[in-house]
Design a protein around this motif. Structure first.
Motif, PDB file in Angstrom:
ATOM      1  N   PHE A 444      49.277  42.301  49.980  1.00  0.00           N
ATOM      2  CA  PHE A 444      48.947  41.907  48.639  1.00  0.00           C
ATOM      3  C   PHE A 444      49.033  42.092  46.847  1.00  0.00           C
ATOM      4  O   PHE A 444      49.938  42.411  46.431  1.00  0.00           O
ATOM      5  CB  PHE A 444      49.258  40.592  48.482  1.00  0.00           C
ATOM      6  CG  PHE A 444      49.804  39.224  47.011  1.00  0.00           C
ATOM      7  CD1 PHE A 444      51.155  39.105  47.129  1.00  0.00           C
ATOM      8  CD2 PHE A 444      49.013  38.929  46.383  1.00  0.00           C
ATOM      9  CE1 PHE A 444      51.837  38.705  46.013  1.00  0.00           C
ATOM     10  CE2 PHE A 444      49.317  38.072  45.537  1.00  0.00           C
ATOM     11  CZ  PHE A 444      50.320  38.340  45.322  1.00  0.00           C
ATOM     12  N   LEU A 445      47.774  42.882  47.757  1.00  0.00           N
ATOM     13  CA  LEU A 445      47.492  42.968  46.299  1.00  0.00           C
ATOM     14  C   LEU A 445      46.946  44.324  45.645  1.00  0.00           C
ATOM     15  O   LEU A 445      47.244  45.106  44.901  1.00  0.00           O
ATOM     16  CB  LEU A 445      45.200  42.769  46.213  1.00  0.00           C
ATOM     17  CG  LEU A 445      44.604  41.003  46.155  1.00  0.00           C
ATOM     18  CD1 LEU A 445      43.168  41.332  46.227  1.00  0.00           C
ATOM     19  CD2 LEU A 445      45.708  40.470  44.858  1.00  0.00           C
ATOM     20  N   THR A 460      56.616  39.291  35.853  1.00  0.00           N
ATOM     21  CA  THR A 460      55.189  39.126  35.479  1.00  0.00           C
ATOM     22  C   THR A 460      54.494  38.470  36.071  1.00  0.00           C
ATOM     23  O   THR A 460      53.168  38.254  36.084  1.00  0.00           O
ATOM     24  CB  THR A 460      56.012  38.376  33.139  1.00  0.00           C
ATOM     25  OG1 THR A 460      57.306  38.430  33.553  1.00  0.00           O
ATOM     26  CG2 THR A 460      54.636  38.216  32.787  1.00  0.00           C
ATOM     27  N   ASP A 461      54.456  37.078  36.654  1.00  0.00           N
ATOM     28  CA  ASP A 461      54.135  36.317  37.140  1.00  0.00           C
ATOM     29  C   ASP A 461      53.437  36.786  38.096  1.00  0.00           C
ATOM     30  O   ASP A 461      52.568  36.086  38.604  1.00  0.00           O
ATOM     31  CB  ASP A 461      55.397  35.129  37.716  1.00  0.00           C
ATOM     32  CG  ASP A 461      55.795  34.288  36.959  1.00  0.00           C
ATOM     33  OD1 ASP A 461      55.516  34.320  35.487  1.00  0.00           O
ATOM     34  OD2 ASP A 461      56.545  33.583  36.980  1.00  0.00           O
ATOM     35  N   ASP A 467      46.277  40.112  39.542  1.00  0.00           N
ATOM     36  CA  ASP A 467      44.899  39.867  39.367  1.00  0.00           C
ATOM     37  C   ASP A 467      44.051  38.758  39.040  1.00  0.00           C
ATOM     38  O   ASP A 467      42.799  39.139  39.271  1.00  0.00           O
ATOM     39  CB  ASP A 467      45.707  40.432  37.093  1.00  0.00           C
ATOM     40  CG  ASP A 467      46.250  41.284  37.160  1.00  0.00           C
ATOM     41  OD1 ASP A 467      46.137  42.403  38.399  1.00  0.00           O
ATOM     42  OD2 ASP A 467      46.898  41.723  36.217  1.00  0.00           O
ATOM     43  N   ALA A 468      44.581  37.815  39.115  1.00  0.00           N
ATOM     44  CA  ALA A 468      43.550  37.196  38.974  1.00  0.00           C
ATOM     45  C   ALA A 468      42.981  36.619  40.710  1.00  0.00           C
ATOM     46  O   ALA A 468      41.658  36.329  40.686  1.00  0.00           O
ATOM     47  CB  ALA A 468      44.609  35.728  38.658  1.00  0.00           C
ATOM     48  N   LEU A 469      43.783  36.921  41.527  1.00  0.00           N
ATOM     49  CA  LEU A 469      43.369  36.590  43.435  1.00  0.00           C
ATOM     50  C   LEU A 469      42.595  37.419  43.235  1.00  0.00           C
ATOM     51  O   LEU A 469      41.185  37.634  43.715  1.00  0.00           O
ATOM     52  CB  LEU A 469      45.057  36.800  44.245  1.00  0.00           C
ATOM     53  CG  LEU A 469      45.087  35.426  44.139  1.00  0.00           C
ATOM     54  CD1 LEU A 469      46.201  35.590  45.590  1.00  0.00           C
ATOM     55  CD2 LEU A 469      44.481  34.397  44.833  1.00  0.00           C
ATOM     56  N   ALA A 489      45.201  31.864  34.923  1.00  0.00           N
ATOM     57  CA  ALA A 489      47.035  32.489  35.502  1.00  0.00           C
ATOM     58  C   ALA A 489      48.230  31.555  35.417  1.00  0.00           C
ATOM     59  O   ALA A 489      49.127  32.104  35.416  1.00  0.00           O
ATOM     60  CB  ALA A 489      46.255  33.789  36.478  1.00  0.00           C
ATOM     61  N   CYS A 490      47.432  30.385  35.786  1.00  0.00           N
ATOM     62  CA  CYS A 490      48.647  29.756  36.121  1.00  0.00           C
ATOM     63  C   CYS A 490      48.901  28.824  34.495  1.00  0.00           C
ATOM     64  O   CYS A 490      50.166  28.181  35.272  1.00  0.00           O
ATOM     65  CB  CYS A 490      48.245  28.389  36.934  1.00  0.00           C
ATOM     66  SG  CYS A 490      47.305  28.629  38.760  1.00  0.00           S
TER      67      CYS A 490
END
Length: 666
Positions: A444-445, A460-461, A467-469, A489-490
DNA sequence: CATTTATAAATTTTT
DNA sequence: TTTATAAATG
């Protein structure tokens, strides 16, 4: 030997000093049960038992903490905090983190809460095509209830369905198939549900290889609220017991109120057979309530006939009779309760010594408005909980993905959060990410070619979440910092998904961050949060409005074990107590009676029971009629022990003619 | 045409 | 706050 022994009554002392065998303490409401148990722990410690060889099973983490705190003070021993204390589930979790491998559990497993468990069943249900249009297959929550009943009561699926879910009997084969896949899926994803925690513990304790080892770890097993244990828990206790590992169980069959969770006082009643030669001590002196309150409680429970016979004997003096107030409507009831609360405070009873109890969480809605209007601070126990908020679950899911990349349910939530991604795409993505394997997260990353295709609208989401993960992978970022980073990020996602309420939700995330600071690792944070969720609004931010005094609002279930100088029980009308949902069988109705009994026995000096005469209900659309409520059936014959009052226009509603008409509605 | 999003209806108690 | 149905969208 100990000065505090002198302060106990002979039965309590016998329970504290009993040695060399199993023990059952039949402890009526207010009979000093907690104190007896705490003294027993203190006595064991003082006699040289090592704290880590004592196992104290309670109904909540808080109960264990309080008891051990008291024991520690009494024994003047630092060691009390090293006692194994907590709920069955929390202790199971602890044991399985150490010995899980012996029963085929991989390390790093995550725990599914009730909602997750239903969601996973829902997934399986969908995969099997059982939810399609035109089919009427049990819904995920029903499946979850059936499954849990089957496991916790140790009953055959057929029997559970026949007795409690007869409308599902045509789908037996489908249900079996769903359950089989559900079990396999949990294994594959390295997750366990609440029921599994108990089952694995029992497996560990009964296995010929690990059992003896586990048993040798404890000299004393103390179980509180034994009347609410289920079949698996009773088995666990029995398999942990043996010569040299003595069980001391405490309970009150008159207070068994967790039948819906498969708890049964049967396990308490059968204690003498299961543990031959066990000592039985009965505590029936009530040190909590005044004689009129005890009389009212006795009157209510007298009509139920099974179980250990015990009629509470009041020890404290007092004359004030409990009140039974019929109120014109809910508003009149709220006003009445607020007035009463303030009046008692004027007379010197602080708000903290007063509680308002009710059957279900939303019964306090009206009252909460009135309390807020009058600036009366309160905390509420039970009802909707912090962790059940969708946005909180979203953030926790992000953490869970980091912790266990195979946690399919976490992925489900997180992916569904992205714009342009609905249920169908979520499933495809989960498939293509290969969530069954731990590499799903790296896939995923990373931006290699093996990353699945996302809808363009989600770009965008997706970038924000990825990035946050990425910033939180690994163990070197403290949990609170992870919550902070992921929460940031949320923000845009929540603004879109939960329009209008996002500022409240962001405050909750800050709350979550603050909570996380108390934990050394992400894994601890997640596990403890699911096994010991904050039970009240007040557990989170401390007292509301920065006041140092506040009123307690609580469901009766959450009030178990508590006591207050003044107790108001509201909505005590038939349909609420007993709840309409519980009229299916005599057994369920009896449980509702015990629920009322629990509520009444929380009061020390003042007890005020109230119910609205008139309900404004909108049962069907455009229905603006009201119906007439009747006082709880449990309070009709025992009415003579109450002083009856009428509040608001209640006099009108008690008019014989109107009363007759009202009966037609019921 | 499949899927997402918008809209309305209903909701016990909890580890 | 979830969940069945309808409208909108890619």
């Amino acid at each position: 030997m100990f000065s505090w022994l002198e302060e106990l009554n002979p039965e309590q002392r016998r329970a504290v000093l009993h040695d060399g065998g199993h023990l059952l303490i039949v402890a009526g409401a207010g009979s000093g049960k907690t104190r007896t148990l705490a003294c027993r722990v203190a006595r064991l410690l003082a006699n040289g038992t090592r704290p880590e060889r004592i196992l104290l099973l309670t109904f909540s983490r808080r109960a264990a903490r309080e008891m051990l705190h008291r024991a520690g003070q009494l024994a003047e021993a630092e060691g009390a905090r090293r006692v194994w204390g907590g709920t069955f589930h929390a202790v199971a979790n602890r044991l399985l983190r150490q010995h899980g491998a012996a029963v085929g559990l991989r390390s790093g497993f995550t725990v599914l809460d009730q909602g997750d468990n239903a969601d996973l069943l829902g997934l399986v249900r969908h995969d099997l095509g059982l939810g399609e249009k035109g089919r009427r297959f049990p819904k995920k929550d029903t499946l979850s209830s059936i499954y849990s009943r089957m496991v916790n009561a140790q009953e055959k699926l057929v029997d559970v369905v026949e007795r409690s879910y007869p409308w599902c009997r045509d789908d037996l084969d489908g249900i079996k198939e769903v359950f089989a896949r559900y079990v396999a899926r949990k294994r594959a994803r390295n997750v366990v549900d609440y029921d599994d925690l108990l089952l694995y513990w029992r497996a560990l304790a009964t296995s010929t290889t690990t059992g003896p080892f586990l048993r040798s770890g404890f000299d004393h097993i103390l179980v509180d609220e034994f009347q609410d244990t289920n079949a698996v828990q009773a088995d666990i206790v029995a398999s942990m017991a043996g010569p040299g590992a003595w069980v001391a169980a405490v309970g009150d069959d008159a207070q068994a109120i967790y039948g819906f969770r498969s708890g049964s006082a049967r396990h308490m009643l059968e204690f003498p057979e299961r543990y031959p030669g066990a000592e039985i001590v009965t505590l029936d002196r009530n040190y909590r309530s005044t004689p009129p309150i005890v009389a009212a409680a006795n009157a209510v429970i007298a009509e139920s006939n099974d179980g250990f016979a015990k009629c509470l004997r009041a020890v404290r003096p007092g004359e004030e009779r409990p009140a039974l107030a019929s109120c014109a409507d809910e508003l009149a009831q709220s006003t009445f309760v607020c007035d009463s609360v303030l009046e008692h405070r004027e007379r010197g009873v602080p708000l903290r010594q007063q509680a308002v109890l009710f059957r279900t969480g939303h019964h306090s809605d009206g009252l909460e408005l009135e309390l807020a209007r009058r600036n009366i601070p309160f905390v509420k126990y039970g009802g909707l909980k912090f962790l059940e908020g969708a946005h909180v679950k979203d953030l926790l899911s992000l953490l869970r993905i980091l912790e266990n990349p195979s946690d399919e349910l976490a992925w489900l939530r997180v992916l569904g959060l992205l714009e342009g991604v609905g249920p169908a795409t979520t499933r495809r993505l989960i498939d293509e990410l290969g969530v069954a394997e731990a590499e799903a997260l790296t896939r995923f990353l990373g931006d290699g070619g093996d990353r699945p295709r996302f809808p363009t609208a989600s770009a965008t989401d997706l970038a924000a979440v990825r990035d946050a993960l990425a910033d939180c992978v690994g163990d070197d970022v403290p949990p609170a910092a992870q919550v902070e980073r992921l929460g940031r990020a949320c923000v845009p996602l929540f603004a879109r998904r939960y329009p209008g309420t996002s500022s409240v939700r962001l405050a909750d995330l800050e709350q979550l961050r603050a909570m996380a600071t108390a934990y050394p690792s992400r894994s601890r944070f997640l596990a403890e949060l699911t096994l010991d969720p904050p039970s009240a609004t007040g557990d989170l931010a401390g007292p509301p409005h920065l006041d140092d005094d506040w009123l307690v609002l609580s469901t009766i279930h959450s009030a178990k074990g508590g006591e207050w100088q003044v107790v108001h029980l509201i909505h005590a009308s038939d349909g609420n107590i007993p709840s309409d949902m519980a009229l299916g069988s005599a057994k369920e109705v009896e449980e509702e009676r015990r629920l009322l009994y629990v509520a009444l026995t929380r009061a020390r000096d003042t007890l005020v029971v109230s119910y609205p005469m008139r309900y404004y209900v909108r049962r069907h659309v455009l229905d603006d009629v009201h119906t007439y409520g009747q006082r709880s059936r449990f309070l009709t014959r025992s009415a003579s022990v109450f002083d009856t009052v009428s509040v608001g226009e209640a006099q009108l509603a008690e008019d014989p003619v109107i009363g007759e008409v009202a009966a037609l509605w019921l």
